[in-house]
Design an enzyme around this catalytic site. Structure first.
Site, PDB file in Angstrom:
ATOM      1  N   HIS A 175      -8.031  -3.825  -7.931  1.00 49.20           N
ATOM      2  CA  HIS A 175      -7.830  -3.086  -6.668  1.00 49.20           C
ATOM      3  C   HIS A 175      -9.131  -3.061  -5.867  1.00 49.20           C
ATOM      4  O   HIS A 175      -9.900  -2.114  -5.965  1.00 49.20           O
ATOM      5  CB  HIS A 175      -7.372  -1.659  -7.007  1.00 49.20           C
TER       6      HIS A 175
ATOM      7  N   ARG B 116       0.789  -1.212   0.000  1.00 47.15           N
ATOM      8  CA  ARG B 116       0.000   0.000   0.000  1.00 47.15           C
ATOM      9  C   ARG B 116       0.834   1.282   0.000  1.00 47.15           C
ATOM     10  O   ARG B 116       0.696   2.108  -0.882  1.00 47.15           O
ATOM     11  CB  ARG B 116      -0.948   0.020   1.215  1.00 47.15           C
TER      12      ARG B 116
ATOM     13  N   TYR C 288     -17.539  13.431 -14.225  1.00 48.61           N
ATOM     14  CA  TYR C 288     -17.394  14.614 -15.096  1.00 48.61           C
ATOM     15  C   TYR C 288     -16.045  14.682 -15.804  1.00 48.61           C
ATOM     16  O   TYR C 288     -15.903  15.375 -16.785  1.00 48.61           O
ATOM     17  CB  TYR C 288     -17.567  15.898 -14.281  1.00 48.61           C
TER      18      TYR C 288
END
Length: 534
Positions: A86, A39, A130
């Site tokens: 993931h 991580r 967007y």
């Protein structure tokens, strides 16, 4: 105590007493190692954490979003990465992808974002529905040759799709883009550097693997931040490069100008790396209001699409250099970057110097080049094998046609051919599938030319595999090509001489009159005022 029923149910012997302290220890170690390895810390070879590697691999191999393809909705990319590689929250993927596209966060951005991807003021990016994204041109080089068995693969979380454990990058990403991450019990904070300088250092290392860290300082001058600014003092930089830990002092780039009314003003055009511009301006404004900084009448942010510009207008009697020193001392206009080069080497966290980083990157490139050459050689040999079979068929075409026409099934025809011309199954299959146009004289010439070309290529690749100096030359040539394509000028200027602030830096340089009375009192009066009082 167990009840009679439980004893009868055969539970005796299946309950294992454990020490809670040991259990807590082992569980916490498992957790911390998971955070460290998968991580928070980057791999020393490609400079990426698992989430970044998965985003780039998914964009290239799964979604085909190379730099010459149209952009795709960010939500589509994030969803694909979540579903395939993931299995975490969508914000973890989107935030990582957004940062890869921000020019003020990454020295060499890897994602080409379209839409609102945030700002230096700390504004949030638009929602992923967007915005759109694709890979940058430089990212094509990070993914180059991944399909040539150059890296190791592992299965994803549900064992359905393979994913790469490292990318075969031609760019030393960890050095040029830096990294930051907080693991358990350790953290990393690596500064970005200039690609041209890093490539020069890598080439120097290839030419002389015994080169010292001191000698590498001639090539890599120091960090090179995406937001520019001034690196003030060299001792911290030198320490960071030679030991892997150090403190780099960064200053905003400032100029002193005059307003039309004749007042002095300080103009800021570059700020230190990772500083939030809006918060910095608010902090200065609060200090002006609280009278902690004297001599400023107001501050205004005039930044636009052409660049950053913050203007600080001074009071009539203020001295610009004194106000500027006060700002450097008390506000984020001067801040420090604590370098802590920790990365994963063979899955284990290590503190690395600049020389170590370069050495590990060159080792990785060497591995990639050797594996790529082996793959190309194998493919060339397989093709040559087929071409030789096709040439046999062209030389005996009438007999081949007769065999095919007189056989009941394709398998029977193949078997007959293999016995008659000493071919193997692959060659015989290629002959069966050969088109009629391959019988023309022109096609025969093409096959002969291809055979000669393949033999030449195989000889060259064999030579490369046997010769380490040729492999090193290939690494060097590819690095120089990267420098020519993507290298640029330094953005951060290094000021080698730096001094700590002296008390005198905060007083204007004026003439004073010192008067001493008979009683032993001392008084300091500015010269102009002394004259006014006669």
């Amino acid at each position: 105590m167990l009840t009679e029923e439980e004893k009868n149910a055969g539970l005796v012997g299946r309950i294992i007493p454990i020490n809670i302290e040991e259990q807590m220890k082992s569980a916490y170690i498992d957790y911390s190692m998971s955070v460290i390895v998968s991580r928070a810390l980057p791999d020393v070879r490609d400079g990426l954490k698992p989430v970044h590697r998965r985003i780039l691999y998914d964009m290239s191999a799964e979604l085909n979003l190379y730099s010459d393809k149209p952009t795709r909705k960010s939500a589509r990319i994030v969803g694909d990465v979540l579903g395939k590689f993931h299995p975490h929250g969508d914000s973890s993927v989107y935030d990582a992808m957004v940062r890869l596209a921000q020019e003020w966060s990454m020295r060499y951005p890897l994602v080409d974002g379209q839409g609102n991807f945030g700002s230096m003021d700390g504004d949030s990016p638009a929602a992923m529905r967007y915005t759109e994204a694709r890979m940058k041109k430089i990212t094509d080089e990070v993914m180059a040759d991944i399909d040539k068995e150059t890296v190791d693969w592992t299965l994803n979380f549900d064992d359905t799709i393979p994913e790469p454990t490292v990318l075969p990058t031609k760019i030393p990403l960890l050095i040029v883009n830096g990294a930051s991450g907080i693991a358990v019990g350790m953290a990393t904070n690596m500064a970005p550097h200039n690609l041209s300088e890093v490539v020069d250092a890598c080439c120097a290392y290839v030419d002389n693997p015994e080169i010292t860290g001191e000698e590498l300082l001639h090539y890599v001058k120091g960090p090179d931040f995406p937001t520019g600014g001034i690196i003030y003092g060299y001792e911290g930089v030198r320490e960071a490069m030679l030991t892997g830990r150090g403190r780099v002092v960064m200053r905003a780039r400032t100029e002193i100008e005059h307003t039309p009314s004749g007042r002095e003003c300080i103009v800021i055009t570059e700020i230190p790396y990772m500083i939030n511009k809006a918060e910095m301006i608010k902090k200065i404004a609060d200090m002006i209001n609280d009278k902690k900084i004297e001599g400023i009448s107001y501050i205004n942010d005039e930044s636009d699409r052409n660049g950053l510009r913050i203007i600080i207008i001074l009071k009539h009697d203020a001295v610009a250099s004194v106000v500027l020193n006060t700002l450097f001392k008390n506000t984020p206009l001067q801040t420090s970057f604590a370098v802590n080069n920790i990365a994963l080497v063979n899955g284990r966290p290590q503190l690395l110097t600049m020389r170590d980083l370069i050495r590990h990157f060159i080792d990785h490139r060497h591995d990639v080049v050797v594996r790529r050459t082996r793959f190309d050689k194998r493919k060339a040999e397989e093709r040559l094998h087929i071409v030789l079979g096709l040439l046999v068929a062209q030389d005996n075409i009438d007999e081949i046609v007769h065999i095919i026409r007189s056989s009941k099934t394709p398998d029977e025809a193949k078997q007959t051919m293999m016995e008659r011309f000493e071919l193997d199954d692959i060659q015989a299959s290629a002959i069966i599938e050969m088109r009629l146009r391959a019988l023309t004289g022109l096609e025969h010439g093409k096959l002969v030319a291809e055979r000669d070309e393949l033999m030449k290529l195989i000889a060259h690749l064999t030579e490369v595999l046997e010769n380490v100096s040729m492999q090193m030359q290939i690494i060097k040539d590819e690095l120089i090509e990267m420098k020519e394509k993507y290298g640029d000028e330094r953005r951060s200027e290094i000021v080698y001489a730096s001094e700590e602030f002296n008390p005198e830096d905060f007083y204007a340089d004026d003439d004073m009159v010192i008067t001493i009375s008979h009683m032993g009192y001392i008084k300091r009066t500015p010269l102009a005022e002394y004259r006014t009082q006669n």
